[in-house]
Design a protein around this motif. Structure first.
Motif, PDB file in Angstrom:
ATOM      1  N   VAL A 179     -19.203  16.325  -7.280  1.00  0.00           N
ATOM      2  CA  VAL A 179     -19.609  14.921  -7.407  1.00  0.00           C
ATOM      3  C   VAL A 179     -18.419  14.051  -7.778  1.00  0.00           C
ATOM      4  O   VAL A 179     -18.187  12.980  -7.185  1.00  0.00           O
ATOM      5  CB  VAL A 179     -20.737  14.777  -8.451  1.00  0.00           C
ATOM      6  CG1 VAL A 179     -20.992  13.304  -8.767  1.00  0.00           C
ATOM      7  CG2 VAL A 179     -22.018  15.409  -7.926  1.00  0.00           C
ATOM      8  N   LEU A 180     -17.619  14.504  -8.744  1.00  0.00           N
ATOM      9  CA  LEU A 180     -16.443  13.734  -9.151  1.00  0.00           C
ATOM     10  C   LEU A 180     -15.423  13.643  -8.025  1.00  0.00           C
ATOM     11  O   LEU A 180     -14.797  12.602  -7.820  1.00  0.00           O
ATOM     12  CB  LEU A 180     -15.805  14.379 -10.387  1.00  0.00           C
ATOM     13  CG  LEU A 180     -16.593  14.248 -11.695  1.00  0.00           C
ATOM     14  CD1 LEU A 180     -15.929  15.073 -12.799  1.00  0.00           C
ATOM     15  CD2 LEU A 180     -16.685  12.792 -12.125  1.00  0.00           C
ATOM     16  N   ALA A 181     -15.259  14.736  -7.256  1.00  0.00           N
ATOM     17  CA  ALA A 181     -14.306  14.735  -6.147  1.00  0.00           C
ATOM     18  C   ALA A 181     -14.731  13.773  -5.047  1.00  0.00           C
ATOM     19  O   ALA A 181     -13.892  13.129  -4.407  1.00  0.00           O
ATOM     20  CB  ALA A 181     -14.150  16.147  -5.587  1.00  0.00           C
ATOM     21  N   GLY A 182     -16.040  13.670  -4.817  1.00  0.00           N
ATOM     22  CA  GLY A 182     -16.525  12.814  -3.745  1.00  0.00           C
ATOM     23  C   GLY A 182     -16.688  11.361  -4.120  1.00  0.00           C
ATOM     24  O   GLY A 182     -16.751  10.492  -3.241  1.00  0.00           O
ATOM     25  N   LEU A 183     -16.754  11.062  -5.419  1.00  0.00           N
ATOM     26  CA  LEU A 183     -17.011   9.692  -5.847  1.00  0.00           C
ATOM     27  C   LEU A 183     -15.987   8.669  -5.331  1.00  0.00           C
ATOM     28  O   LEU A 183     -16.385   7.603  -4.845  1.00  0.00           O
ATOM     29  CB  LEU A 183     -17.076   9.624  -7.374  1.00  0.00           C
ATOM     30  CG  LEU A 183     -18.426   9.978  -8.002  1.00  0.00           C
ATOM     31  CD1 LEU A 183     -18.320   9.955  -9.524  1.00  0.00           C
ATOM     32  CD2 LEU A 183     -19.511   9.010  -7.542  1.00  0.00           C
ATOM     33  N   PRO A 184     -14.674   8.944  -5.400  1.00  0.00           N
ATOM     34  CA  PRO A 184     -13.733   7.914  -4.953  1.00  0.00           C
ATOM     35  C   PRO A 184     -13.942   7.482  -3.511  1.00  0.00           C
ATOM     36  O   PRO A 184     -14.046   6.287  -3.217  1.00  0.00           O
ATOM     37  CB  PRO A 184     -12.366   8.608  -5.143  1.00  0.00           C
ATOM     38  CG  PRO A 184     -12.595   9.582  -6.232  1.00  0.00           C
ATOM     39  CD  PRO A 184     -13.988  10.095  -6.015  1.00  0.00           C
ATOM     40  N   VAL A 185     -14.032   8.440  -2.573  1.00  0.00           N
ATOM     41  CA  VAL A 185     -14.162   8.059  -1.170  1.00  0.00           C
ATOM     42  C   VAL A 185     -15.543   7.487  -0.870  1.00  0.00           C
ATOM     43  O   VAL A 185     -15.708   6.685   0.056  1.00  0.00           O
ATOM     44  CB  VAL A 185     -13.852   9.266  -0.252  1.00  0.00           C
ATOM     45  CG1 VAL A 185     -14.942  10.320  -0.343  1.00  0.00           C
ATOM     46  CG2 VAL A 185     -13.671   8.806   1.184  1.00  0.00           C
ATOM     47  N   GLN A 186     -16.552   7.872  -1.650  1.00  0.00           N
ATOM     48  CA  GLN A 186     -17.898   7.370  -1.396  1.00  0.00           C
ATOM     49  C   GLN A 186     -18.144   6.008  -2.036  1.00  0.00           C
ATOM     50  O   GLN A 186     -18.954   5.231  -1.543  1.00  0.00           O
ATOM     51  CB  GLN A 186     -18.921   8.407  -1.889  1.00  0.00           C
ATOM     52  CG  GLN A 186     -18.947   9.649  -1.016  1.00  0.00           C
ATOM     53  CD  GLN A 186     -19.313  10.909  -1.784  1.00  0.00           C
ATOM     54  OE1 GLN A 186     -19.770  10.850  -2.920  1.00  0.00           O
ATOM     55  NE2 GLN A 186     -19.088  12.058  -1.174  1.00  0.00           N
ATOM     56  N   ALA A 204     -12.336  15.343 -12.961  1.00  0.00           N
ATOM     57  CA  ALA A 204     -12.526  14.171 -13.815  1.00  0.00           C
ATOM     58  C   ALA A 204     -11.223  13.393 -13.954  1.00  0.00           C
ATOM     59  O   ALA A 204     -11.204  12.155 -13.875  1.00  0.00           O
ATOM     60  CB  ALA A 204     -13.039  14.598 -15.195  1.00  0.00           C
ATOM     61  N   VAL A 205     -10.125  14.114 -14.140  1.00  0.00           N
ATOM     62  CA  VAL A 205      -8.807  13.470 -14.220  1.00  0.00           C
ATOM     63  C   VAL A 205      -8.495  12.751 -12.910  1.00  0.00           C
ATOM     64  O   VAL A 205      -8.000  11.615 -12.904  1.00  0.00           O
ATOM     65  CB  VAL A 205      -7.726  14.519 -14.546  1.00  0.00           C
ATOM     66  CG1 VAL A 205      -6.329  13.934 -14.361  1.00  0.00           C
ATOM     67  CG2 VAL A 205      -7.894  15.036 -15.975  1.00  0.00           C
ATOM     68  N   SER A 206      -8.789  13.406 -11.779  1.00  0.00           N
ATOM     69  CA  SER A 206      -8.541  12.794 -10.478  1.00  0.00           C
ATOM     70  C   SER A 206      -9.353  11.506 -10.294  1.00  0.00           C
ATOM     71  O   SER A 206      -8.826  10.488  -9.838  1.00  0.00           O
ATOM     72  CB  SER A 206      -8.893  13.791  -9.366  1.00  0.00           C
ATOM     73  OG  SER A 206      -8.747  13.202  -8.094  1.00  0.00           O
ATOM     74  N   PHE A 207     -10.638  11.562 -10.659  1.00  0.00           N
ATOM     75  CA  PHE A 207     -11.505  10.387 -10.508  1.00  0.00           C
ATOM     76  C   PHE A 207     -11.024   9.224 -11.368  1.00  0.00           C
ATOM     77  O   PHE A 207     -10.914   8.079 -10.900  1.00  0.00           O
ATOM     78  CB  PHE A 207     -12.937  10.760 -10.871  1.00  0.00           C
ATOM     79  CG  PHE A 207     -13.877   9.593 -10.929  1.00  0.00           C
ATOM     80  CD1 PHE A 207     -14.246   8.934  -9.768  1.00  0.00           C
ATOM     81  CD2 PHE A 207     -14.379   9.150 -12.140  1.00  0.00           C
ATOM     82  CE1 PHE A 207     -15.108   7.848  -9.818  1.00  0.00           C
ATOM     83  CE2 PHE A 207     -15.243   8.075 -12.195  1.00  0.00           C
ATOM     84  CZ  PHE A 207     -15.606   7.417 -11.036  1.00  0.00           C
ATOM     85  N   ILE A 208     -10.704   9.508 -12.625  1.00  0.00           N
ATOM     86  CA  ILE A 208     -10.247   8.457 -13.539  1.00  0.00           C
ATOM     87  C   ILE A 208      -8.944   7.843 -13.040  1.00  0.00           C
ATOM     88  O   ILE A 208      -8.775   6.620 -13.031  1.00  0.00           O
ATOM     89  CB  ILE A 208     -10.079   9.021 -14.962  1.00  0.00           C
ATOM     90  CG1 ILE A 208     -11.449   9.415 -15.530  1.00  0.00           C
ATOM     91  CG2 ILE A 208      -9.400   8.012 -15.874  1.00  0.00           C
ATOM     92  CD1 ILE A 208     -11.377  10.188 -16.829  1.00  0.00           C
ATOM     93  N   ALA A 209      -8.009   8.703 -12.604  1.00  0.00           N
ATOM     94  CA  ALA A 209      -6.727   8.203 -12.102  1.00  0.00           C
ATOM     95  C   ALA A 209      -6.911   7.346 -10.859  1.00  0.00           C
ATOM     96  O   ALA A 209      -6.242   6.312 -10.692  1.00  0.00           O
ATOM     97  CB  ALA A 209      -5.792   9.379 -11.802  1.00  0.00           C
ATOM     98  N   THR A 210      -7.823   7.750  -9.974  1.00  0.00           N
ATOM     99  CA  THR A 210      -8.071   6.995  -8.745  1.00  0.00           C
ATOM    100  C   THR A 210      -8.653   5.615  -9.040  1.00  0.00           C
ATOM    101  O   THR A 210      -8.198   4.597  -8.509  1.00  0.00           O
ATOM    102  CB  THR A 210      -9.021   7.765  -7.812  1.00  0.00           C
ATOM    103  OG1 THR A 210      -8.458   9.039  -7.500  1.00  0.00           O
ATOM    104  CG2 THR A 210      -9.261   6.996  -6.519  1.00  0.00           C
ATOM    105  N   ILE A 211      -9.680   5.574  -9.884  1.00  0.00           N
ATOM    106  CA  ILE A 211     -10.353   4.310 -10.175  1.00  0.00           C
ATOM    107  C   ILE A 211      -9.438   3.350 -10.919  1.00  0.00           C
ATOM    108  O   ILE A 211      -9.373   2.149 -10.604  1.00  0.00           O
ATOM    109  CB  ILE A 211     -11.646   4.563 -10.981  1.00  0.00           C
ATOM    110  CG1 ILE A 211     -12.637   5.377 -10.138  1.00  0.00           C
ATOM    111  CG2 ILE A 211     -12.273   3.248 -11.413  1.00  0.00           C
ATOM    112  CD1 ILE A 211     -13.023   4.734  -8.822  1.00  0.00           C
ATOM    113  N   ILE A 212      -8.713   3.866 -11.918  1.00  0.00           N
ATOM    114  CA  ILE A 212      -7.812   2.994 -12.687  1.00  0.00           C
ATOM    115  C   ILE A 212      -6.715   2.429 -11.787  1.00  0.00           C
ATOM    116  O   ILE A 212      -6.426   1.224 -11.806  1.00  0.00           O
ATOM    117  CB  ILE A 212      -7.201   3.759 -13.869  1.00  0.00           C
ATOM    118  CG1 ILE A 212      -8.286   4.076 -14.911  1.00  0.00           C
ATOM    119  CG2 ILE A 212      -6.081   2.946 -14.518  1.00  0.00           C
ATOM    120  CD1 ILE A 212      -7.797   4.906 -16.080  1.00  0.00           C
ATOM    121  N   SER A 213      -6.105   3.292 -10.982  1.00  0.00           N
ATOM    122  CA  SER A 213      -5.029   2.814 -10.103  1.00  0.00           C
ATOM    123  C   SER A 213      -5.559   1.879  -9.029  1.00  0.00           C
ATOM    124  O   SER A 213      -4.879   0.923  -8.633  1.00  0.00           O
ATOM    125  CB  SER A 213      -4.309   4.007  -9.470  1.00  0.00           C
ATOM    126  OG  SER A 213      -5.206   4.809  -8.717  1.00  0.00           O
TER     127      SER A 213
END
Length: 445
Positions: free
Chosen positions: A242-249, A378-387
């Motif tokens: 879910v966390l991995a898919g959240l950025p692209v979705q 979780a780290v990937s999702f947070i980094a993606t959204i913040i950036s």
């Protein structure tokens, strides 16, 4: 010289043929790559047709809703697809375990789809495809086909029947390719309807193949024992997926708010083409997980084979993709080439980091150290959204870099995790009790 080259090529082809029939990891990885390659090629022509038949705004709205459908599917799977791949090979009653997973997934999908149909128009930007009651009802019911398709994929992978996986994806791609030609008057609803109906057709074919080649019996009573025993394993994978898919979705929703619907179309086209590359690490590592579940003693050998195979395929493929990006996207139209080339090139470079993350997550799955997957994603999702919040001002290029940063952050997290585990194992007292297989397994769990 030409003769020597021909002999060398023939020798390589013969070696590949022998490897295909003798090595089940390579064979099933090949089928899994072929599955998504077939779907992606057919999807490529699908988007070509759609780009020339529909307005970019219609494509953007439909793409955003397809992203939401994928998000609902990932949410509803609860990680049970990974649980089936990992543990179905040792099940005493596979049909009962499959049916138990299917009941849970279908129920969660209906719940999640109903929740979105009721409140989605309030949080989904300009998406307004679900205004009517019957539209909402059809969406809720048919969404189950999307989630159950992913579950049947796991059954084929667990049984090492990659050829059935390919047939199911080919069915999906062909139906999705044909239907938009007939649904042009319906605009964005026609595009999304083609996607959903193609999923339904693929699901029907998949259940037939499960019955024919995997010994599956649809009327078997569900057994909840396996689901209870692997709930921690599946939950960690569920949260990770879910966390991995959240950025692209979620990104299409951010783009449609800040950059407009046409920008979503350019993003979606670039992402669709990048998935031609992403299928390689996904397919190879799924095969790695299935093979290591069937042959635990050969895990290290399988990991080495996987790493070597990924390097041989991805290095030339990514270089080629970066070079031909402007010409590739120009097939959809000049506006797609202008709007999507740079972000596609960034997505292509990100393939290397996606491959590292895929191998790392699979190793953690094999070792049952699935908590590390959740932390990395979780780290990937947070980094993606913040950036993304800082880089959206630079348009789609900023979006591409934000997703690249997220994948790089996940790789660093995996590297730190493996390093800490290595130091912990090195410093551990080598007593008989600590070194026993039982204690080692408890530490993993």
């Amino acid at each position: 010289m030409p003769k020597v080259n021909r002999l060398a090529i023939l020798a390589r082809v013969d070696a590949g043929r022998r490897l295909f029939f003798s090595d089940s990891l390579f064979r099933n990885a090949t089928y899994l790559m072929a599955s998504t390659a077939v779907m992606s090629v057919l999807g490529f022509f699908f988007w070509v047709f759609v780009a020339h038949l529909y307005d970019p705004a219609d494509i953007g709205v439909a793409s955003a809703l397809i992203a939401i459908a994928t998000l609902i599917s990932n949410f509803s799977l609860l990680g049970l697809n990974y649980g089936l791949i990992r543990f179905l090979s040792s099940s005493k009653a596979p049909s009962r375990d499959i049916n138990a997973a299917a009941v849970v997934v279908a129920g969660m999908t209906i719940f999640a789809a109903a929740a979105y149909a009721l409140i989605g128009t309030r949080i989904g930007g300009d998406i307004e495809l679900l205004e009517g009651v019957w539209h909402k009802f059809a969406f809720i019911v048919l969404m189950s086909a999307v989630s159950l398709n992913s579950l049947t994929d796991a059954v084929f992978i667990a049984n090492r029947r990659g050829e059935y996986h390919t047939i199911g994806y080919a069915t999906f791609g062909l139906v999705k390719l044909i239907l938009p030609l007939l649904l042009v008057p319906f605009g964005s609803l026609g595009i999304f309807g083609a996607y959903i109906m193609a999923m339904l057709a693929s699901l029907i074919v998949s259940y037939y193949l499960m019955r024919r080649g995997c010994g599956y019996r649809i009327r078997t009573k569900p057994d909840w024992t396996l689901l209870k025993s692997v709930r921690r394993y599946t939950f960690h994978n569920y949260v990770g997926v879910v966390l991995a898919g959240l950025p692209v979705q979620l990104m299409p929703l951010l783009i449609i708010r800040h950059l407009g619907a046409p920008a979503v179309a350019f993003f979606s086209m670039a992402w669709t083409m990048a998935n031609l590359l992403y299928i390689v690490p996904s397919a190879v590592t799924q095969s790695l997980l299935a093979e290591s579940s069937h042959q635990p003693a050969s895990q290290q050998l399988h990991i080495k084979q996987t790493t070597r195979l990924l390097a041989q395929i991805l290095i030339p493929a990514v270089i080629f993709a970066v070079v031909i990006a402007p010409f590739l996207l120009n097939i959809f139209g000049k506006q797609y080439s202008r709007g999507g080339t740079t972000i596609f090139q960034i997505f292509a470079i990100a393939t290397f980091f996606i491959a590292i993350n895929s191998v790392s997550s699979t190793i953690l799955n094999i070792r049952r150290q699935t908590g590390g997957i959740v932390i990395a994603q979780a780290v990937s999702f947070i980094a993606t959204i913040i950036s993304a919040n800082f880089l959206l001002r630079y348009g789609l290029t900023g979006v591409g870099f934000s997703m690249l940063i997220g994948n790089m952050a996940s790789c660093l997290c995996h590297l730190l995790n493996f390093s800490l585990n290595r130091k912990r194992n090195t410093a551990q007292p080598a007593s008989m009790s600590d070194a026993s297989p039982g204690n080692q397994e408890m530490r993993r769990l």
